[in-house]
Each structure stands twice: as C-alpha cells, then as structure tokens.
Write a protein that holds these residues in place. Sequence first.
Motif, short mmCIF file in Angstrom:
data_model
loop_
_atom_site.label_atom_id
_atom_site.label_comp_id
_atom_site.label_asym_id
_atom_site.label_seq_id
_atom_site.Cartn_x
_atom_site.Cartn_y
_atom_site.Cartn_z
N VAL A 213 64.70 26.81 66.84
CA VAL A 213 63.91 26.23 68.13
C VAL A 213 64.27 27.65 68.95
CG1 VAL A 213 63.61 24.83 69.86
CG2 VAL A 213 64.28 23.77 67.87
N ALA A 214 63.48 28.30 69.32
CA ALA A 214 63.66 29.53 70.14
C ALA A 214 62.79 29.69 70.93
CB ALA A 214 63.69 30.74 69.30
N LYS A 215 62.82 30.48 72.20
CA LYS A 215 61.83 31.00 73.47
C LYS A 215 60.76 31.91 72.40
CE LYS A 215 63.78 29.27 76.78
NZ LYS A 215 64.39 29.90 77.99
N ALA A 216 61.02 32.66 71.67
CA ALA A 216 60.01 33.61 70.76
C ALA A 216 60.64 33.91 69.58
CB ALA A 216 59.75 34.74 71.65
N PHE A 217 59.86 34.50 68.32
CA PHE A 217 60.24 34.70 67.33
C PHE A 217 59.95 36.35 67.03
CE2 PHE A 217 61.79 30.90 65.51
CZ PHE A 217 61.20 29.76 66.20
N ASP A 218 61.05 37.17 66.42
CA ASP A 218 60.39 38.64 66.19
C ASP A 218 60.87 38.57 64.74
OD1 ASP A 218 60.84 41.26 65.66
OD2 ASP A 218 60.81 41.67 67.86
N PHE A 219 59.73 38.50 63.92
CA PHE A 219 59.88 38.64 62.44
C PHE A 219 59.57 39.82 61.92
CE2 PHE A 219 58.69 33.95 62.13
CZ PHE A 219 60.04 33.33 62.14
N GLY A 220 60.53 40.58 61.23
CA GLY A 220 60.46 42.01 60.85
C GLY A 220 60.66 42.02 59.30
N ARG A 221 60.95 40.97 58.59
CA ARG A 221 60.79 41.41 57.11
C ARG A 221 59.69 41.71 56.35
NH1 ARG A 221 66.39 40.11 55.19
NH2 ARG A 221 67.29 39.81 57.63
N THR A 222 59.63 42.53 55.59
CA THR A 222 58.46 43.07 54.88
C THR A 222 58.33 42.68 53.26
OG1 THR A 222 59.33 45.24 54.57
CG2 THR A 222 57.99 44.76 56.61
N PHE A 223 59.39 41.86 52.96
CA PHE A 223 59.20 41.45 51.56
C PHE A 223 58.06 41.05 51.01
CE2 PHE A 223 60.09 38.04 48.36
CZ PHE A 223 60.73 38.74 47.38
N ALA A 224 57.57 41.10 49.80
CA ALA A 224 56.24 40.66 49.31
C ALA A 224 56.38 40.11 48.17
CB ALA A 224 55.20 41.86 49.31
N GLU A 225 56.00 38.75 47.96
CA GLU A 225 56.19 38.11 46.80
C GLU A 225 55.38 36.92 46.67
OE1 GLU A 225 56.54 36.50 43.46
OE2 GLU A 225 57.80 38.22 43.44
N ILE A 226 54.38 36.93 45.81
CA ILE A 226 53.59 35.72 45.71
C ILE A 226 54.00 34.04 45.97
CG2 ILE A 226 53.38 35.17 43.19
CD1 ILE A 226 50.31 35.09 45.58
N LEU A 227 55.35 33.98 45.36
CA LEU A 227 55.86 32.62 45.53
C LEU A 227 56.65 32.59 46.60
CD1 LEU A 227 56.46 32.12 41.48
CD2 LEU A 227 54.59 31.36 43.00
N GLN A 228 56.88 33.58 47.48
CA GLN A 228 58.31 33.45 48.51
C GLN A 228 57.73 34.35 49.72
OE1 GLN A 228 62.16 34.02 47.52
NE2 GLN A 228 62.84 34.63 49.52
N GLY A 229 57.76 33.65 50.74
CA GLY A 229 57.44 34.57 52.08
C GLY A 229 58.66 35.41 52.41
N SER A 230 58.24 36.36 53.26
CA SER A 230 59.22 37.18 53.69
C SER A 230 60.32 36.58 54.39
CB SER A 230 58.61 38.29 54.37
OG SER A 230 57.87 37.97 55.53
N GLU A 231 59.76 35.75 55.36
CA GLU A 231 60.58 34.62 56.16
C GLU A 231 60.41 33.24 55.81
OE1 GLU A 231 59.28 37.21 58.10
OE2 GLU A 231 60.75 38.42 59.13
N ARG A 232 61.45 32.78 55.43
CA ARG A 232 61.34 31.12 55.10
C ARG A 232 62.40 30.39 55.85
NH1 ARG A 232 62.16 29.89 48.82
NH2 ARG A 232 63.98 30.95 49.28
N ILE A 233 61.74 29.23 56.74
CA ILE A 233 62.62 28.50 57.36
C ILE A 233 62.44 27.01 56.68
CG2 ILE A 233 63.05 27.39 59.49
CD1 ILE A 233 62.05 29.85 61.12
#
Length: 262
Positions: A213-233
Amino acid sequence: GRNATYCIVAQDINANVKSQNCEDLVQGVEVGSLENNSNGIYRNALGKIDVTGMIRTTTGTRNKYGQTVINFNNINWSDPEGVALNGSVYYFDGNLEINTPIRFENTSANTLGNGIIVVNGNLTIGEDIIYLSATPTKLNQLASVVWIVKGDVIINPNVENVAGAFMVLGNGNTCTKLEPLPDPDYHKYIKNGCGVFFSGESNNPLTVLGLVVAKAFDFGRTFAEILQGSERIIYDGRLTANPPKALSGFVAGLPVIRDFSY
C-alpha cells in the motif's frame, strides 16, 4: 507492449462486479493510500494503522497492544540471516538500509512469528528478503512481517525477492512526478520521501511476496518473459493468517485466501 496482468484465484467470482458498486461504502474515505489524521493514526477504506500506538511504550517496554517495542538508532540492518520476529515492534528512528540478506523464520513453542518493523524515514533494500520454507506447528508461529515506512521504499536493481506487507505512509511531502516524463505511460517520481514504492531500474524481475500500500508506484523493471511479469506482487495471505496485534483491525478488511499455490 505496455500492460499489467491481474491474476485472481478464487472459487467464486462475480463477473458483473463494477467499481461503482463500492462507491457508497467508501464515500469520504481515501480508498488506496493511508492518510494521516495528524496524531499518528493512518486510515483508508480498509481501516486504520495506529503508528503512534505501536512505537510508544505504556508499560515498561510494551506498547498499548502488549507488544514489546525494540528501538534502534543504527541505519543498517545487521541481524543474522535467520530472523524470528517474536511478535515485537522494531522501531528504526531514521532511514534504514538493508545491505545483507534477511531470512524470516517461523518460531516454535510459545513464541509469535509475526512482527512489525517501523521505519521513520526511507527504507532502502539492497539484498533479498525472503521467508524460510518450513511448516509451523501452530498458525501464530508463521513468519509474517509488516513494514511500516514513513518515507519511500527504494529497492536496488540487484534485488529480485522481497517479502512482507509494505505500508508506505510517506513523510507528508507531496509526491512529485519527473517532468518531462521519459515515457508518458509510466509515471516516474522524485525520491522525496512522500511514500512512493520504487522497484528499481533493472533488467531483473522483482517478486514481492505479500502486499504493498503506497501513495504511488514507480515501476522500473524491464524484464520480459511470457510466464512472469517484470514486477510481481503476490498476496500470500500471511498477514491475515498471523496478524500482529496492533493490526488486527486493519487486517479484518483484507481478502482471505483459503487455498493458494504459486
């Protein structure tokens, strides 16, 4: 491409749920981020977090919730890799940097596995934080950590795994976007302690096992894979399974996971 994928695992899903169905329930309440009412109590639609009550002792070393409060002045995490939280509140008065791996472990006997870490400043995570895999004898021995951060959470590019429930409250500053935005589809923010969760600029994937839980999110990951997102929560349900005493009311508003594998 630019997209986000939401995987909802549930036995019964109402496909006709619309956002306006919830409007009457949360009028006048900030739905997402937790807002301070000036006395150290933060609220949103889920409930409240009494930060002042957590860190202030009333009887000896215990707060009003009966938890032991342990104060730290150091700015670096230096505990051994196997950490048992013991149901306590750990208060860091200032910025905290984690430069060694942390492995939260279940407890045994009559010791609680949950705990709260309060950071009165920014939290910088420089190494992986995970839960050790083991089956506790009792549910209240299950490792369950809550991070309450009165600043930003900044994850370094090398980190790939982080565990815990992150409540990124901020220091009261207004969150300011970088202008001009490098990419208008992705908001970028200045690190001013306002309560932003920064995932870090990296080609490595990041997995958060818990919730944020945050005021804002700054997602900067660029990993690319069909079965996994760059950022997973991944909401793992530990907070609802073994909540710290001071957060029992807040946790009551969270979803309950009864059977989940990943």
